[in-house]
Design an enzyme around this catalytic site. Structure first.
Site, PDB file in Angstrom:
ATOM      1  N   THR A   8     -28.985 -48.071  28.903  1.00  0.00           N
ATOM      2  CA  THR A   8     -27.681 -48.065  28.233  1.00  0.00           C
ATOM      3  C   THR A   8     -26.775 -46.941  28.727  1.00  0.00           C
ATOM      4  OG1 THR A   8     -28.750 -46.885  26.413  1.00  0.00           O
ATOM      5  CG2 THR A   8     -28.417 -49.242  26.139  1.00  0.00           C
ATOM      6  N   GLU A  45     -34.635 -33.709  57.922  1.00  0.00           N
ATOM      7  CA  GLU A  45     -33.805 -32.509  57.780  1.00  0.00           C
ATOM      8  C   GLU A  45     -34.608 -31.297  58.228  1.00  0.00           C
ATOM      9  OE1 GLU A  45     -31.714 -33.934  53.560  1.00  0.00           O
ATOM     10  OE2 GLU A  45     -33.132 -32.281  53.589  1.00  0.00           O
ATOM     11  N   HIS A  86     -30.703 -29.557  49.218  1.00  0.00           N
ATOM     12  CA  HIS A  86     -32.042 -30.004  48.839  1.00  0.00           C
ATOM     13  C   HIS A  86     -32.977 -28.801  48.723  1.00  0.00           C
ATOM     14  CE1 HIS A  86     -31.502 -34.335  50.536  1.00  0.00           C
ATOM     15  NE2 HIS A  86     -31.169 -34.253  49.274  1.00  0.00           N
TER      16      HIS A  86
END
Lengths: 376, 298
Positions: B17, B209, B247
């Site tokens: 929701t 990365e 990150h």
């Protein structure tokens, strides 16, 4: 986020790891207020960056006069660009040997790893690689498994057993207190055989701020140290690293932000920053402080907006750009490369304020490099 | 075929929701994902789109025989939601949330393993098997069905990389975002193993990365006898050491974690390494071509 040595040692002491007797000396307090039980003492600048020892950040002091002089000098010296706010004054240790012990989060270990070297006090990357015990989840730590690893490198069994007992406590502490690294280098043996953490680095997991008062306070302190522009960005959860070029990059997603940096370099330019705006609200409220910071930064000549969004919808980003450009005073050129969800709606929105969306990252990077001109 | 996800997965959405949950239900159904239920405590009996909402995963699984869960809850609630899905028998659980504490990720990984299930995340866009189903919010137009398996540590970079190969006419079997955090539900090693056993995956494109050690898995796989060809891109050539690049795992902590060292390690292992985004298509084509040659020789 890195803790200061004095805070790291307080955490270690609270879980039963021995640390040297010491006193914290805050900037502005007179030298006479520092409680010293006996000289000599070590006066240690409290900064978060590494390499402090090599930069003269640790001074041996023999009396109160020398203490005052050392304090005056250290409080006025930058270490790795950081001016110490606090000094740690510790009993000078009669060291018999130095070892290395750390507990860290490690992807290959699927959790925590224990690293130990019988030789410490040096840059651990310079010497023989440390012995490695992959623990995984903290509850998988087994004394006998670490013992089997250490038997190969540490012949002194009494010392070894102390290391194992300490490592067990550190692994539990790392998990319970959300530490991503606990490094004791050196872990020293004193003349009486006692084991003491002579130096300590602890990194805490900033995403555990919601369940740790200490981490939340450290995040607030980090924001407080930033200038007003960066603080506004950090309030939006943006991630920023300053670089030494002149093309400011506003991007989304760590990988894509780095890809944009690399592409700028490939096209002959120099990125001025890593600025990932994706964790915050990618709306006008989110982008406004990013532009304000780069507009205020005199080293930034061009702003390069590079966003490839999935959940971040491009018509929203384009509308935010329109709003920010309408209120922005700076004349610094802006180069756009948007792509992703609902990209087909972007040209229509951009046309309303005369902006152009480049079709590819390389084309946009080349345009930004051209606008930045020859390096000064 | 594909890995982990196709039209047969019966998917529930936890946190259905919320804004992301509602967006996902509409977007993923349009794509073909077999969405069977939503979960939102306190909202049982309502619907999102026309997907029925239940108060718990147990109730949703009992009513719909769901076997896959998509988790859209705030970072502090991810641990609880994923454990609930795992213990109700879901065999694939995906959580996109970033900002999940790493000690929670460690616990989730251990729980997935104990339950014989696969967890993908955290800090990921999810995964997509083009032409079949998607779990996550990647832009659908970047993908087309084909024979390259894509593994990425970064969400937006996986869109960019996939779009480039799609535009060049190279389709994908599955594109999986393993996430940018140090402890992952699914590692590059595990994703490679899944692609290795998928007959429709002919080559793998790995988008990595600087920082961390994930790329050692890729080199280990590529140097293995009988490995499928691997192409790779490592971003962060211009990243300075000692700074976290967004990150949590994208931090050059040692020389081995830097850009040059990773590229060399991958090249030495026989990986087709792209020097930058512009070479991703060529590297992927080279990987596919090398398979054809090997196949001809065999």
């Amino acid at each position: 986020m890195m803790m200061l040595e004095c805070d790291a040692k307080r955490l270690l002491a609270s879980v039963g790891a021995a640390v040297p007797a010491g006193a914290v000396w805050r900037k502005g307090e007179p030298a006479a207020s520092v409680k010293v039980a006996a000289y000599p003492v070590a006066v240690k600048a409290q900064v978060r960056s590494g390499g402090r020892g090599k930069q003269g950040g640790v001074v041996k002091v023999a009396n109160a006069t020398e203490l005052a002089a050392a304090g005056k000098k250290l409080f006025a010296t930058e270490f790795g660009g950081e001016l110490p706010e606090v000094l740690l004054v510790e009993a000078w240790l009669a060291i018999e040997r130095e070892a290395y012990l750390s507990v860290a989060v490690d992807g290959r270990a699927e959790g925590y790893v224990v690293l130990y070297s019988p030789v410490g006090g040096i840059d651990i990357e310079e010497g023989v690689p440390p012995a490695r015990y992959p623990v995984g989840a903290s509850w998988n730590f087994r004394v006998h498994e670490l013992r089997a690893v250490l038997e190969k490198v540490e012949p002194d069994y009494q010392w070894r057993e102390k290391v194992i007992a300490l490592a067990q406590r550190l692994v539990r502490t790392a998990a319970a207190r959300d530490c991503t690294t606990i490094e004791i280098n050196p872990l020293v043996k004193l003349a009486d055989g006692a084991m003491v953490a002579a130096d300590a680095k602890i990194a805490r997991d900033e995403w555990a701020h919601f369940r740790s008062e200490e981490i939340a306070a450290e995040r607030d302190a980090e924001k407080a140290r930033a200038d007003e522009y960066l603080r506004a960005c950090l309030d939006m959860q943006h991630m920023y690293v300053k670089l030494d070029g002149d093309i400011g990059i506003i991007s989304g997603g760590a990988g894509m932000t780095m890809a944009a940096m690399d592409m700028v370099a490939e096209q002959g330019g120099r990125p001025a920053c890593f600025l990932d705006c994706s964790p915050g609200p990618t709306s006008t409220r989110g982008y406004r402080p990013a532009f304000a910071m780069l507009d205020a930064d005199p080293t930034v000549k061009v702003i390069f907006v590079s966003v490839f969004g999935g959940g971040t919808q491009m018509q929203r980003v384009a509308n935010s750009m329109k709003e920010v450009m309408a209120e922005r005073k700076s004349k610094k050129p802006v180069v756009y490369r948007l792509d992703g969800t609902n990209i087909d709606q972007v040209p229509g929105i951009f046309a309303q304020f005369g902006a152009h969306n480049h079709a590819s990252l390389e084309e946009a990077a080349a345009a930004a490099v051209k606008l930045a001109g020859a390096p000064a | 075929m594909s890995i982990l996800l196709d039209k047969t997965n019966r998917v529930i959405v936890q946190g259905v929701t919320g804004q992301m949950g509602q967006f996902f239900v509409e977007d993923a159904r349009k794509y073909g994902t077999n969405m069977v239920a939503g979960v939102s405590p306190g909202r049982a009996g309502t619907t999102v789109g026309d997907v029925p909402v239940f108060a718990s995963v147990r109730a949703a699984v009992d009513a719909t025989r769901a076997d896959t869960a998509m988790v859209f809850v705030p970072p502090a609630a991810v641990l609880g939601a994923v454990l609930e899905a795992l213990e109700c028998g879901c065999k694939l659980v995906v959580a996109t949330a970033d900002e999940m504490p790493v000690s929670d990720a460690i616990e989730v990984r251990a729980a997935a393993r104990a339950n014989g299930a696969v967890f993908v995340g955290p800090n990921t866009p999810g995964l997509i098997s083009p032409g079949k189903a998607k779990m996550g919010f990647m832009p659908s137009f970047c993908y087309t069905q084909g024979n390259v398996g894509v593994i990425s540590r970064s969400g937006s970079l996986s869109y960019e990389g996939s779009k480039r190969i799609t535009t060049a006419g190279i389709g994908q079997s599955t594109v999986i975002g393993i996430g940018g955090d140090p402890v992952k539900g699914t590692t590059a090693a595990e994703a490679l193993e899944l692609f290795h056993h998928d007959p429709d995956t002919h080559a793998v494109l790995y988008l990595g990365e600087i920082g961390g050690s994930e790329e050692t898995f890729v080199a280990d796989y590529a140097s293995r006898k009988g490995a499928k060809p691997v192409a790779a891109l490592i971003v962060g050539q211009t990243a300075p050491p000692g700074k976290k690049m967004g990150h949590a795992a994208a931090l050059i902590g040692s020389r081995a974690e830097g850009h040059a060292a990773k590229q060399k390690m991958l090249r030495d292992a026989g990986v087709f390494v792209a020097d930058g985004l512009r070479q991703v298509v060529a590297a992927t084509q080279a990987a596919l071509a090398s398979r054809k040659q090997t196949a001809t020789v065999a």
